[in-house]
Scaffold this active site. Sequence first.
Site, PDB file in Angstrom:
ATOM      1  N   GLU A   1      -2.799  49.114 -17.291  1.00  0.00           N
ATOM      2  CA  GLU A   1      -1.524  48.821 -16.699  1.00  0.00           C
ATOM      3  C   GLU A   1      -2.058  47.479 -15.604  1.00  0.00           C
ATOM      4  O   GLU A   1      -1.272  46.835 -15.193  1.00  0.00           O
ATOM      5  CB  GLU A   1      -1.282  49.851 -15.670  1.00  0.00           C
ATOM      6  CG  GLU A   1      -0.473  51.292 -16.375  1.00  0.00           C
ATOM      7  CD  GLU A   1      -1.714  52.289 -16.778  1.00  0.00           C
ATOM      8  OE1 GLU A   1      -2.866  51.621 -16.924  1.00  0.00           O
ATOM      9  OE2 GLU A   1      -1.135  53.284 -17.055  1.00  0.00           O
TER      10      GLU A   1
ATOM     11  N   ALA B   1       3.716  53.558 -21.198  1.00  0.00           N
ATOM     12  CA  ALA B   1       5.193  53.649 -20.865  1.00  0.00           C
ATOM     13  C   ALA B   1       5.781  52.415 -21.592  1.00  0.00           C
ATOM     14  O   ALA B   1       5.093  51.435 -21.680  1.00  0.00           O
ATOM     15  CB  ALA B   1       5.272  53.535 -19.500  1.00  0.00           C
TER      16      ALA B   1
ATOM     17  N   GLY C   1       0.501  55.187 -19.891  1.00  0.00           N
ATOM     18  CA  GLY C   1       0.891  56.729 -19.977  1.00  0.00           C
ATOM     19  C   GLY C   1       0.585  57.384 -21.045  1.00  0.00           C
ATOM     20  O   GLY C   1       0.748  58.663 -20.791  1.00  0.00           O
TER      21      GLY C   1
ATOM     22  N   GLU D   1      -2.796  58.970 -19.930  1.00  0.00           N
ATOM     23  CA  GLU D   1      -2.122  59.999 -19.107  1.00  0.00           C
ATOM     24  C   GLU D   1      -1.544  61.349 -19.714  1.00  0.00           C
ATOM     25  O   GLU D   1      -1.796  62.185 -19.022  1.00  0.00           O
ATOM     26  CB  GLU D   1      -1.325  59.396 -17.997  1.00  0.00           C
ATOM     27  CG  GLU D   1      -1.917  58.146 -17.302  1.00  0.00           C
ATOM     28  CD  GLU D   1      -0.982  57.354 -16.478  1.00  0.00           C
ATOM     29  OE1 GLU D   1      -0.407  56.558 -17.060  1.00  0.00           O
ATOM     30  OE2 GLU D   1      -0.778  57.601 -15.134  1.00  0.00           O
TER      31      GLU D   1
END
Length: 258
Positions: free
Chosen positions: A132, A65, A109, A112
């Site tokens: 993260e 992200a 992300g 993911e």
Amino acid sequence: MAYQTLTVEIEDYVALIRLNRPEALNALNSQLMGELAEATADADRNEKVRCIVLTGSEKAFAAGADIKEMSEKSFVQVTTENIFSAEIDRITSVRKPIIAAVSGYALGGGCELAMACDFIICADTAKFGQPEINLGVIAGIGGTQRLTRFVGKSKSMDMHLTGRFMDAAEAERSGLASRVVPAAKLISETMAIARKIAEKSLIATAAAKEAVNRAYETTLAEGILFERRSFQALFATEDQKEGMNAFLEKREAQFRDR
Ligand code: HXC
């Protein structure tokens, strides 16, 4: 439709979606996630598309992200925005198969997102990770759940707690990636796999996808019942007759999605 953070090419009934934010290693910001949700939904509706390939650049599938976009958000903001959850839900609700073709970094992300696709083909340069923890947070779009289902608790804990990266060989060995290919051949090999899928009956590929995904949502007995009912329902299609007759007549099946 014109997108700013990705490109879409349709060829031989396969939509190739490339994430395209090279300045940030394809970091997922709200614009990219919105466009990706739109592009996958669009491909799902498009009769010229029967399989979808999602990829990034040679250096990065996606490095996570977008930290710049996220860093100053408050608890209230991230909670009310529920960042990226609606977009990921839209992507996972696509009925056509989606293959992630991963080269380089698939982190946070990005990892993911790859796991939210139906399966992962990776280049020998791929590096997966859930780093993260190094930012004082944890995965937020399914990583703790999906990675654990892909590779088991021990390796998933290791990845989430240490933030280390997993290379392509380990990813294949542990079931995260279904195949590893040389980086230079990632797109051609993945497109060839997608074209094979595109030749099948669309009704059957959607049923297969739905039934395999059911394994993550329910008990074994319920999942097996779901599969049995889907299998039986496919006998109501012309494609089942065509597929079986073609085998018996020693010819290629011509599926018509009926
Ligand atoms: C914003 C990013 C970024 C990210 C890279 N960039 N990753 N920008 N968000 N996630 C930017 C860098 O700031 C830099 O911009 C440019 O991309 C190139 O990156 P470099 O770091 O210079 O490249 P390199 O040295 O090769 O290192 C590559 C890397 C590193 C190992 C991938 O960039 C990295 O560690 N990135 C962050 C990975 C990460 O922590 N991901 C998890 C994010 S949190 P400039 O302008 O400086 O050139 C997350 C949560 C998901 O994903 C849940 C959401 C709900």
